[in-house]
Design an enzyme around this catalytic site. Structure first.
Site, PDB file in Angstrom:
ATOM      1  N   ASP A   1      26.285  28.836  61.615  1.00 38.03           N
ATOM      2  CA  ASP A   1      26.900  28.458  60.335  1.00 38.03           C
ATOM      3  C   ASP A   1      26.131  27.354  59.605  1.00 38.03           C
ATOM      4  OD1 ASP A   1      28.917  30.296  60.874  1.00 38.03           O
ATOM      5  OD2 ASP A   1      30.143  28.792  61.901  1.00 38.03           O
TER       6      ASP A   1
ATOM      7  N   LYS B   1      22.711  29.762  56.674  1.00 37.68           N
ATOM      8  CA  LYS B   1      21.597  30.720  56.682  1.00 37.68           C
ATOM      9  C   LYS B   1      21.737  31.728  55.545  1.00 37.68           C
ATOM     10  CE  LYS B   1      22.661  31.924  60.871  1.00 37.68           C
ATOM     11  NZ  LYS B   1      23.719  30.938  61.165  1.00 37.68           N
TER      12      LYS B   1
ATOM     13  N   ALA C   1      28.769  37.280  63.461  1.00 37.94           N
ATOM     14  CA  ALA C   1      28.150  36.496  62.390  1.00 37.94           C
ATOM     15  C   ALA C   1      28.981  36.587  61.117  1.00 37.94           C
ATOM     16  CB  ALA C   1      26.739  37.023  62.120  1.00 37.94           C
ATOM     17  N   GLY C   2      28.922  35.543  60.334  1.00 29.16           N
ATOM     18  CA  GLY C   2      29.534  35.547  58.999  1.00 29.16           C
ATOM     19  C   GLY C   2      28.622  34.746  58.095  1.00 29.16           C
ATOM     20  N   HIS C   3      27.909  35.431  57.213  1.00 32.46           N
ATOM     21  CA  HIS C   3      26.932  34.773  56.347  1.00 32.46           C
ATOM     22  C   HIS C   3      27.457  34.782  54.909  1.00 32.46           C
ATOM     23  CE1 HIS C   3      23.561  35.780  59.464  1.00 32.46           C
ATOM     24  NE2 HIS C   3      24.489  34.990  59.937  1.00 32.46           N
TER      25      HIS C   3
ATOM     26  N   ARG D   1      22.822  48.995  81.347  1.00 33.40           N
ATOM     27  CA  ARG D   1      22.385  50.363  81.026  1.00 33.40           C
ATOM     28  C   ARG D   1      23.538  51.353  80.989  1.00 33.40           C
ATOM     29  NH1 ARG D   1      18.622  49.691  85.785  1.00 33.40           N
ATOM     30  NH2 ARG D   1      20.431  48.384  86.190  1.00 33.40           N
TER      31      ARG D   1
ATOM     32  N   GLN E   1      23.777  33.438  64.202  1.00 39.40           N
ATOM     33  CA  GLN E   1      24.155  32.350  65.107  1.00 39.40           C
ATOM     34  C   GLN E   1      23.131  31.204  65.016  1.00 39.40           C
ATOM     35  OE1 GLN E   1      24.340  35.808  66.749  1.00 39.40           O
ATOM     36  NE2 GLN E   1      26.257  35.746  65.649  1.00 39.40           N
TER      37      GLN E   1
ATOM     38  N   ARG F   1      38.577  29.842  61.803  1.00 38.53           N
ATOM     39  CA  ARG F   1      38.899  28.677  62.636  1.00 38.53           C
ATOM     40  C   ARG F   1      38.272  27.431  62.025  1.00 38.53           C
ATOM     41  NH1 ARG F   1      36.579  30.467  68.372  1.00 38.53           N
ATOM     42  NH2 ARG F   1      35.084  31.506  66.996  1.00 38.53           N
TER      43      ARG F   1
ATOM     44  N   LEU G   1      24.020  18.983  52.004  1.00 43.84           N
ATOM     45  CA  LEU G   1      23.790  17.547  51.816  1.00 43.84           C
ATOM     46  C   LEU G   1      24.996  16.916  51.113  1.00 43.84           C
ATOM     47  CD1 LEU G   1      21.664  15.199  52.030  1.00 43.84           C
ATOM     48  CD2 LEU G   1      21.171  15.663  49.627  1.00 43.84           C
TER      49      LEU G   1
HETATM   50  P1  GDP Z   1      25.726  30.981  58.011  1.00 36.01           P
HETATM   51  O1  GDP Z   1      26.518  31.682  59.050  1.00 36.01           O
HETATM   52  O2  GDP Z   1      24.629  30.167  58.576  1.00 36.01           O
HETATM   53  O3  GDP Z   1      25.245  31.907  56.923  1.00 36.01           O
HETATM   54  O4  GDP Z   1      26.722  29.950  57.321  1.00 36.01           O
HETATM   55  P2  GDP Z   1      28.226  30.232  56.842  1.00 36.01           P
HETATM   56  O5  GDP Z   1      28.196  31.083  55.628  1.00 36.01           O
HETATM   57  O6  GDP Z   1      29.057  30.700  57.987  1.00 36.01           O
HETATM   58  O7  GDP Z   1      28.718  28.769  56.541  1.00 36.01           O
HETATM   59  C1  GDP Z   1      28.071  27.948  55.630  1.00 36.01           C
HETATM   60  C2  GDP Z   1      29.066  27.524  54.554  1.00 36.01           C
HETATM   61  O8  GDP Z   1      28.494  26.510  53.790  1.00 36.01           O
HETATM   62  C3  GDP Z   1      29.417  28.633  53.577  1.00 36.01           C
HETATM   63  O9  GDP Z   1      30.728  28.468  53.160  1.00 36.01           O
HETATM   64  C4  GDP Z   1      28.439  28.398  52.418  1.00 36.01           C
HETATM   65  O10 GDP Z   1      28.920  28.900  51.185  1.00 36.01           O
HETATM   66  C5  GDP Z   1      28.407  26.913  52.424  1.00 36.01           C
HETATM   67  N1  GDP Z   1      27.198  26.275  51.925  1.00 36.01           N
HETATM   68  C6  GDP Z   1      25.900  26.574  52.206  1.00 36.01           C
HETATM   69  N2  GDP Z   1      25.090  25.636  51.679  1.00 36.01           N
HETATM   70  C7  GDP Z   1      25.902  24.732  51.080  1.00 36.01           C
HETATM   71  C8  GDP Z   1      25.675  23.507  50.405  1.00 36.01           C
HETATM   72  O11 GDP Z   1      24.551  23.026  50.267  1.00 36.01           O
HETATM   73  N3  GDP Z   1      26.774  22.835  49.938  1.00 36.01           N
HETATM   74  C9  GDP Z   1      28.038  23.311  50.081  1.00 36.01           C
HETATM   75  N4  GDP Z   1      29.032  22.611  49.561  1.00 36.01           N
HETATM   76  N5  GDP Z   1      28.272  24.451  50.718  1.00 36.01           N
HETATM   77  C10 GDP Z   1      27.230  25.136  51.224  1.00 36.01           C
HETATM   78  P1  IMO Z   2      26.659  32.868  62.218  1.00 34.32           P
HETATM   79  O1  IMO Z   2      25.608  33.941  62.178  1.00 34.32           O
HETATM   80  C1  IMO Z   2      28.963  30.082  64.598  1.00 34.32           C
HETATM   81  C2  IMO Z   2      30.151  31.327  68.593  1.00 34.32           C
HETATM   82  C3  IMO Z   2      31.630  31.558  68.857  1.00 34.32           C
HETATM   83  C4  IMO Z   2      31.700  31.131  70.307  1.00 34.32           C
HETATM   84  C5  IMO Z   2      30.379  31.651  70.872  1.00 34.32           C
HETATM   85  C6  IMO Z   2      30.497  33.010  71.565  1.00 34.32           C
HETATM   86  O2  IMO Z   2      27.698  33.014  61.171  1.00 34.32           O
HETATM   87  O3  IMO Z   2      26.031  31.517  62.270  1.00 34.32           O
HETATM   88  P2  IMO Z   2      30.744  35.469  70.621  1.00 34.32           P
HETATM   89  O4  IMO Z   2      31.839  36.082  69.810  1.00 34.32           O
HETATM   90  O5  IMO Z   2      29.408  35.551  70.005  1.00 34.32           O
HETATM   91  O6  IMO Z   2      30.752  35.971  72.044  1.00 34.32           O
HETATM   92  O7  IMO Z   2      31.164  33.916  70.730  1.00 34.32           O
HETATM   93  O8  IMO Z   2      29.507  31.765  69.777  1.00 34.32           O
HETATM   94  N1  IMO Z   2      29.588  32.108  67.463  1.00 34.32           N
HETATM   95  C7  IMO Z   2      29.251  31.557  66.284  1.00 34.32           C
HETATM   96  N2  IMO Z   2      29.424  30.304  65.826  1.00 34.32           N
HETATM   97  N3  IMO Z   2      28.346  30.994  63.825  1.00 34.32           N
HETATM   98  C8  IMO Z   2      28.156  32.244  64.283  1.00 34.32           C
HETATM   99  O9  IMO Z   2      27.431  33.161  63.600  1.00 34.32           O
HETATM  100  C9  IMO Z   2      28.661  32.595  65.550  1.00 34.32           C
HETATM  101  N4  IMO Z   2      28.663  33.722  66.286  1.00 34.32           N
HETATM  102  C10 IMO Z   2      29.216  33.397  67.463  1.00 34.32           C
HETATM  103  O10 IMO Z   2      32.443  30.773  68.031  1.00 34.32           O
HETATM  104  O11 IMO Z   2      31.683  29.733  70.401  1.00 34.32           O
HETATM  105 MG    MG Z   3      28.507  31.864  59.673  1.00 28.00          MG
END
Ligand code: GDP
Ligand code: IMO
Ligand code: MG
Length: 422
Positions: free
Chosen positions: A13, A16, A39-41, A143, A223, A301, A330
């Site tokens: 998170d 990315k 993952a959640g991007h 496997r 991740q 969460r 930042l």
């Molecule tokens: P990822 O899994 O690495 O793609 O990150 P996530 O999307 O799960 O979480 C990053 C969160 O930070 C998201 O809600 C983005 O919209 C937010 N975000 C990313 N860069 C910035 C930033 O520079 N400032 C703010 N306020 N939010 C950001």
């Molecule tokens: P992105 O790509 C943050 C964490 C889970 C848990 C551990 C194992 O959005 O950055 P899993 O379901 O993979 O077996 O869980 O890994 N986890 C992440 N934490 N960002 C993620 O993906 C994650 N994917 C898994 O919360 O601690």
């Molecule tokens: Mg994420």
């Protein structure tokens, strides 16, 4: 710069999705290489928010080719949902998205197993996303997995699916769960197979063709480095190699073709799920949650928050070969009087400048901090390095130096234009 790997340098998170979206402007291809719908991007295009779980974030820019590589584990129903969701928002995937025929499938029993194992662990749970990721990669290693190539061959799929369901229903019952309905699930997954079939191909050959045509390719990590199965805080990790090497095995691109590794890190640290987080801070968690920030994009969460951990990011630079970095969020630190950076872990008489493998040490060490004066000014409208407050620049320079890599991008808000190139 033909081949760029982008990875998260912390615990996931890191932002990315946003950075990938910015970098994709200059890319032709974006390739996911590991992980699944754990993952959640998050990407904002104007005020429209997209959260991508399986499809590369590059899909949001037109004319880009996206690949779900062999190293990813795919939940077929989820992928169909994601394709449909994008279509409803006017984004066409057919012709722009290729799915590896050797990627493994996440099956309904994987999800059930993930959930039951977590439940049975009680207070020792890992805090997984309950998406079946661990059991799916487990089957791959044992496997006994099913792959995309099976899903798109109906007869082959039915035979294998029934056999796997039989065994897994017994395991589920043994763990205190219920057996799953074979016929109903077979129909649902077969239908998903039909939808996905036109996307399925030999992605290794496709990517190598693109390389011969000198395409710019970005490998989208999921991740973060300390969730890596080998290099993370085991067992509090995910089940794939999230570090840069995973991008090679997960795509079929050899290491000697990689031109650069781009690390993404937040200006502070977050972690969702259980496991050690040496710089965890109640002060910072309260501040960020109070602003409505740092709630998980996949499971909603609350993320645990802590100060920037330069021991961790330096370690991540070492393992991944990070040459350039982006610092996101930042603006999350804008209101603080003082900002802390962890430069060592102290445990009894020892001080560590790398992340130790012993969880006992990592869970009980004391973070050694260097404090920086806060800038106490909003940064979200800053467009250039010079517009940033002096104290913010000093902080950024320090964390880049401590992380042992070059600062290339700074993000001061979730939107595309809230990005500063250095
Ligand atoms: P990822 O899994 O690495 O793609 O990150 P996530 O999307 O799960 O979480 C990053 C969160 O930070 C998201 O809600 C983005 O919209 C937010 N975000 C990313 N860069 C910035 C930033 O520079 N400032 C703010 N306020 N939010 C950001
Ligand atoms: P992105 O790509 C943050 C964490 C889970 C848990 C551990 C194992 O959005 O950055 P899993 O379901 O993979 O077996 O869980 O890994 N986890 C992440 N934490 N960002 C993620 O993906 C994650 N994917 C898994 O919360 O601690
Ligand atoms: Mg994420």
């Amino acid at each position: 710069m033909a081949n760029t790997i982008l990875i998260g340098a912390q615990w996931g998170d890191e932002g990315k999705g946003k950075v990938i979206d910015v970098l994709t402007e200059k890319m032709d291809w974006v390739v996911r290489t590991q992980g699944g719908n754990n993952a959640g991007h998050t990407v904002y295009v104007g005020s429209q928010k997209y959260v991508l779980h399986l499809i590369p974030s590059g899909i949001l820019r037109s004319g880009k080719t996206c690949v779900i590589g062999n190293g990813v584990v795919i939940e077929p129903l989820q992928l169909v949902e994601e394709i449909k969701g994008l279509k409803d928002l006017g984004i066409e995937t057919l012709g722009n998205l290729f799915i590896s025929e050797t990627a493994h499938l996440v099956m309904p029993y994987h999800r059930e197993l993930d959930e039951l194992r977590e439940l049975n662990k009680g207070k020792n749970k890992l805090g997984t996303t309950k998406r079946g990721i661990g059991p799916a990669y487990g089957d791959k290693a044992a496997r006994t997995g099913l792959r995309v190539i099976d899903l798109v061959h109906p007869e082959q799929f039915e035979k294998k699916f029934r056999a796997r369901m039989k065994e897994n229903n017994q395991i589920l019952k043994g763990l205190g769960g219920h057996s799953l309905p074979v016929k109903k699930l077979h129909e649902a997954y077969r239908a998903a197979g039909d939808v996905l079939k036109p996307f399925v191909t030999n992605t290794v050959v496709k990517i190598h063709e693109a390389m011969r045509q000198k395409r710019e390719i970005l490998y989208e990590g999921a991740q973060g480095s300390f969730l890596d199965l080998d290099h993370g805080t085991y067992p509090f990790v995910t089940s794939s190699n999230t570090t840069s090497g995973g991008a090679c095995t997960g795509s079929g691109v050899p290491p000697n073709r990689i031109d650069r590794v781009f690390g993404v890190m937040k200006a502070y640290t977050t972690r969702v799920g259980e496991g050690p987080l040496p710089t965890e801070s109640t002060e910072l968690s309260k501040l960020l949650h109070g602003l409505g920030r740092e709630y998980g994009a996949t499971t909603a969460r609350k993320r645990r928050c802590g100060w920037f951990d330069a021991v961790a990011t330096r370690h991540a630079s070492m393992v991944n070969g990070i040459g350039e970095m982006a610092v996101t969020n930042l603006d999350g630190l804008d209101s603080l009087e003082r900002v802390r950076v962890c430069t060592g872990y102290r445990y009894r008489s020892e001080t560590f400048d790398y992340v130790p493998n012993d969880l006992e040490v990592l869970s009980n060490c004391e973070a050694v901090y260097t404090d920086f004066p806060g800038w106490q000014r909003p940064t979200h409208d800053c467009k250039t390095w010079k517009e940033l407050p002096l104290r913010a620049r000093q902080y950024l320079k320090a964390i880049a130096e401590l992380s042992g890599t070059k600062l290339r991008l700074i993000s001061v808000g979730p939107e595309r234009n809230q990005t500063i190139a250095v």
